[in-house]
Design an enzyme around this catalytic site. Structure first.
Site, short mmCIF file in Angstrom:
data_model
loop_
_atom_site.label_atom_id
_atom_site.label_comp_id
_atom_site.label_asym_id
_atom_site.label_seq_id
_atom_site.Cartn_x
_atom_site.Cartn_y
_atom_site.Cartn_z
N SER A 148 0.78 -1.20 0.11
CA SER A 148 0.09 -0.19 0.13
C SER A 148 0.77 1.25 0.05
O SER A 148 2.09 0.96 0.38
CB SER A 148 -0.92 -0.01 1.29
OG SER A 148 -1.61 1.40 1.39
N TYR A 161 -3.02 -0.24 10.25
CA TYR A 161 -2.82 -0.58 8.63
C TYR A 161 -1.69 -0.05 8.01
O TYR A 161 -0.90 -0.92 7.61
CB TYR A 161 -3.90 0.10 7.81
CG TYR A 161 -4.06 -0.26 6.38
CD1 TYR A 161 -4.37 -1.59 5.93
CD2 TYR A 161 -3.49 0.42 5.47
CE1 TYR A 161 -4.61 -1.79 4.58
CE2 TYR A 161 -3.73 0.37 4.08
CZ TYR A 161 -4.29 -0.91 3.79
OH TYR A 161 -4.33 -1.05 2.40
#
Length: 267
Positions: A148, A161
């Site tokens: 990501s 995250y």
């Protein structure tokens, strides 16, 4: 070795894409299938696996679905053995399954933090560990971790995250370091902001006809001046899964329209 376009083909290869029932994972699996790979996927329950099988059938793809929690090491080991017995040895692993919890850090419990890290970091370790022995025995293998932009950047409300995806970047490099000599390539793909049904509400026009504030923000921060499409991930995925990338290892390929390279427009 002389270059041939056939190096991008995946005919005869078996690809396991975790959690690939819909969204980015499903699009990634579709691209691998178009390149010739046999698709295997998993999800948490039979109902979602059945939905995934229906989704693939609609696309003309004969996929193989398995019920498995990728955070459960014993269950993953059993699934991989079952896949090897029923379909064949996994040549390509895409660690796609993931979750995000948008909670301000001071309000986030350690339990919530651990759950995100468990799915987004521990699970890729568990599944990679399960497929590696047969890859080593076969003399070749590809592991692609779905990272990501949060592998590089922080943002409000995504402490778990960002921590997990940052860790996944380093797990990618470490798998490369440990197993490169066995002719196994482990790389990552870092998607930017992708236009999916899940992000559709963020792209809807407002009542006055203006763009959603988050839509304006993303477009202004992206040199390509648009959201990514799921199809934008197809080429990079096939490249990293194919023989064309045999000397590419430990790399994170950001498919983000240039957002990580850009400081933003001058006001």
């Amino acid at each position: 070795m002389e270059f041939k376009m056939d190096m991008f083909r995946l005919d005869g290869k078996i690809a396991l894409v975790t959690g690939a029932v819909y969204g980015i994972g499903f699009e990634i699996a579709k691209s691998l299938a178009v390149a010739g790979a046999t698709i295997v996927f998993n999800n948490l329950d039979q109902a979602s696996v059945d939905q995934g099988l229906a989704n693939y059938t609609k696309e003309g793809i004969q996929a193989h679905g398995y019920v498995c929690d990728v955070t459960d090491e014993a269950a993953v080991q059993a699934m991989v053995k079952q896949i090897e017995d029923e379909v064949g040895v996994i040549d390509i692993l895409v660690n796609n399954a993931g979750i995000i919890k948008r909670i301000p850090m001071l309000e986030m419990s350690a339990e919530d933090f651990r759950q995100v890290v468990d799915v987004d970091l521990n699970a890729p370790f568990i599944v990679s560990k399960a497929v590696l022995p047969s890859m080593i025995k076969k003399g070749h293998g590809k592991i692609i971790n779905i990272c990501s932009m949060m592998s590089e950047l922080g943002r409000e409300t995504v402490a778990g995250y960002a921590a997990a995806k940052g860790g996944l970047k380093m797990l990618t490099k470490n798998i490369c370091s440990e197993f490169g000599e066995a002719n196994i390539q482990c790389n990552g793909i870092g998607p930017g902001y992708i236009a999916t049904p899940q992000t559709a509400p963020l792209r809807e026009k407002q009542a006055d006809g203006s763009r959603h504030p988050f839509d304006q923000f993303i477009v202004s921060k992206t040199p390509a001046a648009r959201w990514g499409e799921p199809s934008d991930l197809a080429g990079p995925t096939v490249f990293l899964a194919s023989d064309a990338s045999d000397f590419v290892n430990g790399h994170i390929l950001y498919v983000d329209g240039g957002i990580l390279a850009y400081i933003g427009k001058q006001p």
